[in-house]
Design a protein around this motif. Structure first.
Motif, PDB file in Angstrom:
ATOM      1  N   PHE A 129       8.460   1.147   0.999  1.00 61.51           N
ATOM      2  CA  PHE A 129       7.191   1.615   0.442  1.00 61.51           C
ATOM      3  C   PHE A 129       7.426   2.242  -0.926  1.00 61.51           C
ATOM      4  CE2 PHE A 129       6.711   1.372   4.959  1.00 61.51           C
ATOM      5  CZ  PHE A 129       5.419   0.887   5.145  1.00 61.51           C
ATOM      6  N   ALA A 130       6.596   1.849  -1.900  1.00 66.46           N
ATOM      7  CA  ALA A 130       6.665   2.438  -3.232  1.00 66.46           C
ATOM      8  C   ALA A 130       6.193   3.881  -3.171  1.00 66.46           C
ATOM      9  CB  ALA A 130       5.808   1.640  -4.203  1.00 66.46           C
ATOM     10  N   ALA A 131       6.851   4.745  -3.946  1.00 68.58           N
ATOM     11  CA  ALA A 131       6.555   6.173  -3.847  1.00 68.58           C
ATOM     12  C   ALA A 131       6.737   6.879  -5.179  1.00 68.58           C
ATOM     13  CB  ALA A 131       7.464   6.814  -2.790  1.00 68.58           C
ATOM     14  N   LEU A 132       6.114   8.030  -5.273  1.00 68.39           N
ATOM     15  CA  LEU A 132       6.418   9.038  -6.281  1.00 68.39           C
ATOM     16  C   LEU A 132       7.065  10.196  -5.544  1.00 68.39           C
ATOM     17  CD1 LEU A 132       3.084   9.103  -8.321  1.00 68.39           C
ATOM     18  CD2 LEU A 132       5.282   8.199  -9.108  1.00 68.39           C
ATOM     19  N   GLU A 133       8.138  10.741  -6.113  1.00 69.10           N
ATOM     20  CA  GLU A 133       8.849  11.835  -5.473  1.00 69.10           C
ATOM     21  C   GLU A 133       8.996  12.990  -6.449  1.00 69.10           C
ATOM     22  OE1 GLU A 133      12.889  12.144  -2.880  1.00 69.10           O
ATOM     23  OE2 GLU A 133      13.131  11.462  -4.949  1.00 69.10           O
ATOM     24  N   ALA A 134       8.652  14.182  -5.991  1.00 68.01           N
ATOM     25  CA  ALA A 134       8.817  15.397  -6.789  1.00 68.01           C
ATOM     26  C   ALA A 134       9.777  16.330  -6.081  1.00 68.01           C
ATOM     27  CB  ALA A 134       7.475  16.090  -7.001  1.00 68.01           C
ATOM     28  N   LEU A 135      10.689  16.909  -6.854  1.00 68.39           N
ATOM     29  CA  LEU A 135      11.647  17.866  -6.317  1.00 68.39           C
ATOM     30  C   LEU A 135      11.505  19.191  -7.062  1.00 68.39           C
ATOM     31  CD1 LEU A 135      14.807  15.591  -6.031  1.00 68.39           C
ATOM     32  CD2 LEU A 135      13.399  16.441  -4.151  1.00 68.39           C
ATOM     33  N   PRO A 136      11.922  20.297  -6.434  1.00 68.55           N
ATOM     34  CA  PRO A 136      11.905  21.581  -7.137  1.00 68.55           C
ATOM     35  C   PRO A 136      12.786  21.534  -8.383  1.00 68.55           C
ATOM     36  CG  PRO A 136      12.318  21.872  -4.786  1.00 68.55           C
ATOM     37  CD  PRO A 136      12.423  20.412  -5.063  1.00 68.55           C
ATOM     38  N   GLN A 188      -0.859  -1.868  -0.737  1.00 71.23           N
ATOM     39  CA  GLN A 188      -1.453  -1.169  -1.864  1.00 71.23           C
ATOM     40  C   GLN A 188      -0.534  -1.235  -3.087  1.00 71.23           C
ATOM     41  OE1 GLN A 188      -2.217   2.846  -0.372  1.00 71.23           O
ATOM     42  NE2 GLN A 188      -4.395   2.375  -0.203  1.00 71.23           N
ATOM     43  N   TYR A 189      -1.074  -1.592  -4.208  1.00 68.41           N
ATOM     44  CA  TYR A 189      -0.423  -1.551  -5.511  1.00 68.41           C
ATOM     45  C   TYR A 189       1.019  -2.069  -5.481  1.00 68.41           C
ATOM     46  CZ  TYR A 189       0.642   0.209 -10.235  1.00 68.41           C
ATOM     47  OH  TYR A 189       1.012   0.322 -11.556  1.00 68.41           O
ATOM     48  N   GLU A 190       2.028  -1.171  -5.341  1.00 72.47           N
ATOM     49  CA  GLU A 190       3.423  -1.580  -5.493  1.00 72.47           C
ATOM     50  C   GLU A 190       4.213  -1.656  -4.187  1.00 72.47           C
ATOM     51  OE1 GLU A 190       4.411  -0.126 -10.011  1.00 72.47           O
ATOM     52  OE2 GLU A 190       4.468   1.423  -8.447  1.00 72.47           O
ATOM     53  N   LYS A 250      -6.574  -1.570 -13.824  1.00 71.24           N
ATOM     54  CA  LYS A 250      -6.564  -3.028 -13.708  1.00 71.24           C
ATOM     55  C   LYS A 250      -5.301  -3.501 -12.993  1.00 71.24           C
ATOM     56  CE  LYS A 250      -6.908  -7.347 -16.317  1.00 71.24           C
ATOM     57  NZ  LYS A 250      -7.090  -7.974 -17.650  1.00 71.24           N
ATOM     58  N   ARG A 251      -4.135  -2.959 -13.381  1.00 67.81           N
ATOM     59  CA  ARG A 251      -2.880  -3.349 -12.722  1.00 67.81           C
ATOM     60  C   ARG A 251      -2.939  -3.014 -11.235  1.00 67.81           C
ATOM     61  NH1 ARG A 251      -0.543  -0.415 -16.831  1.00 67.81           N
ATOM     62  NH2 ARG A 251       0.449   0.977 -15.307  1.00 67.81           N
ATOM     63  N   ARG A 252      -3.473  -1.851 -10.912  1.00 66.84           N
ATOM     64  CA  ARG A 252      -3.545  -1.447  -9.508  1.00 66.84           C
ATOM     65  C   ARG A 252      -4.491  -2.346  -8.730  1.00 66.84           C
ATOM     66  NH1 ARG A 252      -5.145   4.632  -7.724  1.00 66.84           N
ATOM     67  NH2 ARG A 252      -7.233   4.031  -8.408  1.00 66.84           N
ATOM     68  N   THR A 253      -5.641  -2.630  -9.288  1.00 63.90           N
ATOM     69  CA  THR A 253      -6.609  -3.494  -8.612  1.00 63.90           C
ATOM     70  C   THR A 253      -6.013  -4.863  -8.328  1.00 63.90           C
ATOM     71  OG1 THR A 253      -8.489  -2.354  -9.635  1.00 63.90           O
ATOM     72  CG2 THR A 253      -8.868  -4.583  -8.797  1.00 63.90           C
ATOM     73  N   LEU A 254      -5.395  -5.452  -9.340  1.00 64.03           N
ATOM     74  CA  LEU A 254      -4.830  -6.792  -9.170  1.00 64.03           C
ATOM     75  C   LEU A 254      -3.545  -6.775  -8.349  1.00 64.03           C
ATOM     76  CD1 LEU A 254      -5.453  -8.330 -12.711  1.00 64.03           C
ATOM     77  CD2 LEU A 254      -6.949  -8.265 -10.703  1.00 64.03           C
ATOM     78  N   GLY A 255      -2.906  -5.611  -8.243  1.00 62.72           N
ATOM     79  CA  GLY A 255      -1.687  -5.497  -7.453  1.00 62.72           C
ATOM     80  C   GLY A 255      -1.944  -5.361  -5.970  1.00 62.72           C
ATOM     81  N   ASN A 256      -3.177  -4.992  -5.597  1.00 62.56           N
ATOM     82  CA  ASN A 256      -3.504  -4.850  -4.187  1.00 62.56           C
ATOM     83  C   ASN A 256      -3.510  -6.199  -3.479  1.00 62.56           C
ATOM     84  OD1 ASN A 256      -3.923  -2.039  -3.871  1.00 62.56           O
ATOM     85  ND2 ASN A 256      -5.923  -2.194  -4.854  1.00 62.56           N
ATOM     86  N   CYS A 257      -3.160  -6.184  -2.214  1.00 66.64           N
ATOM     87  CA  CYS A 257      -3.204  -7.391  -1.400  1.00 66.64           C
ATOM     88  C   CYS A 257      -4.655  -7.682  -1.011  1.00 66.64           C
ATOM     89  CB  CYS A 257      -2.360  -7.207  -0.141  1.00 66.64           C
ATOM     90  SG  CYS A 257      -2.509  -8.545   1.044  1.00 66.64           S
TER      91      CYS A 257
END
Length: 291
Positions: free
Chosen positions: A25-32, A77-79, A191-198
């Motif tokens: 799964f594509a993710a964003l990760e934040a660390l302290p 979703q997206y990526e 636009k990239r997100r919309t077209l990237g969706n399944c």
């Protein structure tokens, strides 16, 4: 559709992929800032037509308290990886994906947040027995959407096989975003997100979004038996689920409730500092709960 206000990654936030027993799964990760997480991690799950970027404005603030914070794209979703067919986008199947993500982020239990349709999905994971440190329903409701929100979801579902996502973007979603004054760089992302969706995923999710049953009483029982703290948080002007319905859901769940002023359906975008503060406070209190 949530529209992020910016896309530049703040310090300490990176793009990554989370490997699980049910795929990647594509993710964003934040660390302290120190790079060392001292508290329980958090998993943020977006809604229908959304993505991990919907949480970008709150991630750095949430991580600052000493947590690893992960926002994901759900299956299709997206990526993130796509499913093999419509059955992979049923609420139960998507809930199993979230359960696998929770386990992958362990061994400590996570603070789980589901936004909008993501609330219906994450509820399946909790009812399936993978218990979080705490559970937050953000701008979500007791059952599927009704009224104008349901009409919009069904219209998108029915248009996809006839027109395709590119045409839908060109004749509807794109012009609407331009009319709202969305900046060019955000417009390009949308636009990239919309077209990237399944497409199959969007159609199946739309059906689930409009037909999900009320499982609030089941959730209340499961959370009470496992001593999982619950939070219902939403914008005072939410136009997808009626704020009164969300308030009633909080009462049925015996959950903490936070109403975000000057916010509608996407408080993490519309009021990020207030939303992040409410989540951080709730998470800190939840970690003091003895099970």
């Amino acid at each position: 559709m949530s529209t992020p206000r910016f896309l530049t990654l703040p310090p300490g936030v990176r793009r990554t992929y989370i490997e699980t027993s049910r795929g990647t799964f594509a993710a964003l990760e934040a660390l302290p800032g120190s790079g060392i997480a001292e508290r329980s991690p958090a998993l943020l799950v977006p809604g229908f037509t959304g993505s991990k970027e919907d949480f970008l404005a709150v991630m750095q603030t949430l991580a600052r308290a000493g947590r690893r914070v992960v926002a994901v794209d759900m299956r299709g979703q997206y990526e993130s990886e796509r499913g093999a067919g419509p059955e992979d986008y049923a609420l139960a199947a998507l809930g199993e994906d979230i359960a696998a993500l929770m386990e992958a982020l362990g061994p400590d239990p996570v603070h789980l947040v589901g936004h909008s349709f993501g609330g219906l999905v994450t509820r399946e994971a909790v009812l399936g027995g993978v218990l979080p440190q705490s559970y937050t329903l953000m701008s979500s409701g007791p059952a599927g959407v009704t009224g104008r929100a349901a009409d919009k979801a069904r219209a998108l579902r029915d248009a996809i096989p006839k027109l395709g996502l590119e045409t839908i973007w060109t004749v509807s979603i794109g012009p609407d975003a331009e009319a709202r004054g969305v900046p060019p760089e955000i417009l390009d992302f949308l636009k990239r997100r919309t077209l990237g969706n399944c497409p199959t995923g969007l159609m199946a999710m739309a059906t689930e979004l409009t037909s999900a049953p009320d499982r609030v009483d089941e959730l209340a029982k499961a959370a009470d038996e496992a001593a999982v703290p619950l939070l219902v948080i939403y914008g005072e002007d939410d136009d997808v689920w009626d704020p009164r319905a969300q308030a009633a859901m909080a009462e049925r769940l015996d959950a903490a409730k936070v109403v975000i002023p000057i916010a509608a359906h996407s408080p993490a975008v519309e009021a990020p500092e207030t939303t992040a503060g409410a989540l951080s406070d709730f998470w800190s209190k939840a970690e003091r709960v003895v099970r």
